[in-house]
Motif scaffolding. Structure first.
Motif, PDB file in Angstrom:
ATOM      1  N   GLN A 168       0.828  -1.207   0.000  1.00 48.96           N
ATOM      2  CA  GLN A 168       0.000   0.000   0.000  1.00 48.96           C
ATOM      3  C   GLN A 168       0.863   1.258   0.000  1.00 48.96           C
ATOM      4  OE1 GLN A 168      -2.325  -1.054   3.469  1.00 48.96           O
ATOM      5  NE2 GLN A 168      -4.074  -1.628   2.213  1.00 48.96           N
ATOM      6  N   ASP A 169       1.941   1.250   0.776  1.00 51.42           N
ATOM      7  CA  ASP A 169       2.861   2.398   0.806  1.00 51.42           C
ATOM      8  C   ASP A 169       3.526   2.603  -0.553  1.00 51.42           C
ATOM      9  OD1 ASP A 169       2.277   2.926   3.459  1.00 51.42           O
ATOM     10  OD2 ASP A 169       4.129   2.029   4.238  1.00 51.42           O
ATOM     11  N   ILE A 170       3.929   1.530  -1.199  1.00 50.68           N
ATOM     12  CA  ILE A 170       4.567   1.632  -2.516  1.00 50.68           C
ATOM     13  C   ILE A 170       3.585   2.214  -3.526  1.00 50.68           C
ATOM     14  CG2 ILE A 170       5.531   0.319  -4.457  1.00 50.68           C
ATOM     15  CD1 ILE A 170       6.612  -1.677  -2.286  1.00 50.68           C
ATOM     16  N   GLU A 171       2.351   1.738  -3.507  1.00 50.89           N
ATOM     17  CA  GLU A 171       1.349   2.254  -4.441  1.00 50.89           C
ATOM     18  C   GLU A 171       1.067   3.728  -4.172  1.00 50.89           C
ATOM     19  OE1 GLU A 171      -1.049  -1.788  -5.699  1.00 50.89           O
ATOM     20  OE2 GLU A 171      -2.081  -0.343  -4.414  1.00 50.89           O
ATOM     21  N   LYS A 172       1.129   4.137  -2.931  1.00 50.38           N
ATOM     22  CA  LYS A 172       0.869   5.541  -2.577  1.00 50.38           C
ATOM     23  C   LYS A 172       2.055   6.440  -2.928  1.00 50.38           C
ATOM     24  CE  LYS A 172      -0.500   8.415   1.335  1.00 50.38           C
ATOM     25  NZ  LYS A 172      -0.807   8.426   2.766  1.00 50.38           N
ATOM     26  N   ARG A 173       3.269   6.019  -2.555  1.00 51.43           N
ATOM     27  CA  ARG A 173       4.474   6.839  -2.748  1.00 51.43           C
ATOM     28  C   ARG A 173       5.048   6.742  -4.152  1.00 51.43           C
ATOM     29  NH1 ARG A 173       6.700   4.027   1.616  1.00 51.43           N
ATOM     30  NH2 ARG A 173       8.245   3.333   0.137  1.00 51.43           N
ATOM     31  N   GLY A 174       4.953   5.543  -4.722  1.00 57.27           N
ATOM     32  CA  GLY A 174       5.499   5.351  -6.061  1.00 57.27           C
ATOM     33  C   GLY A 174       6.960   4.981  -6.102  1.00 57.27           C
ATOM     34  N   ASP A 175       7.527   4.582  -4.968  1.00 60.58           N
ATOM     35  CA  ASP A 175       8.913   4.112  -4.979  1.00 60.58           C
ATOM     36  C   ASP A 175       9.093   3.046  -3.912  1.00 60.58           C
ATOM     37  OD1 ASP A 175       8.903   5.578  -2.645  1.00 60.58           O
ATOM     38  OD2 ASP A 175      10.658   6.763  -3.108  1.00 60.58           O
ATOM     39  N   CYS A 176      10.195   2.271  -4.040  1.00 59.80           N
ATOM     40  CA  CYS A 176      10.452   1.215  -3.069  1.00 59.80           C
ATOM     41  C   CYS A 176      11.906   0.760  -3.173  1.00 59.80           C
ATOM     42  CB  CYS A 176       9.509   0.041  -3.294  1.00 59.80           C
ATOM     43  SG  CYS A 176       9.758  -0.879  -4.819  1.00 59.80           S
ATOM     44  N   LEU A 177      12.254  -0.135  -2.261  1.00 63.15           N
ATOM     45  CA  LEU A 177      13.578  -0.745  -2.304  1.00 63.15           C
ATOM     46  C   LEU A 177      13.691  -1.618  -3.549  1.00 63.15           C
ATOM     47  CD1 LEU A 177      13.810  -2.006   1.403  1.00 63.15           C
ATOM     48  CD2 LEU A 177      14.977  -0.020   0.412  1.00 63.15           C
TER      49      LEU A 177
END
Length: 66
Positions: A29-38
């Protein structure tokens, strides 16, 4: 990051992607919201969605600039 559009395009719910990728619901959910990840998470997600990292991570604008 094209995670949500790819996920929904394949008819996958967040809980199903959690099951396929081993990544927590909150993280997805955080990745979909922020648009970035590890990068390590991006690899797991790309594998679970059966797409390349390029397809998962690059936007159309970024591809056009190549």
């Amino acid at each position: 990051m094209n995670l949500k559009s790819i996920r929904t395009g394949k008819g996958l719910s967040v809980p199903k992607l959690v099951e396929l990728s081993g990544i927590s619901r909150r993280t997805i959910q955080d990745i979909e919201k922020r648009g970035d990840c590890l990068v390590s998470n991006a690899i797991k997600l790309a594998d679970a969605l059966e797409v390349t990292l390029d397809e998962l991570c690059r936007t159309k604008d970024e591809k056009a600039g190549e």
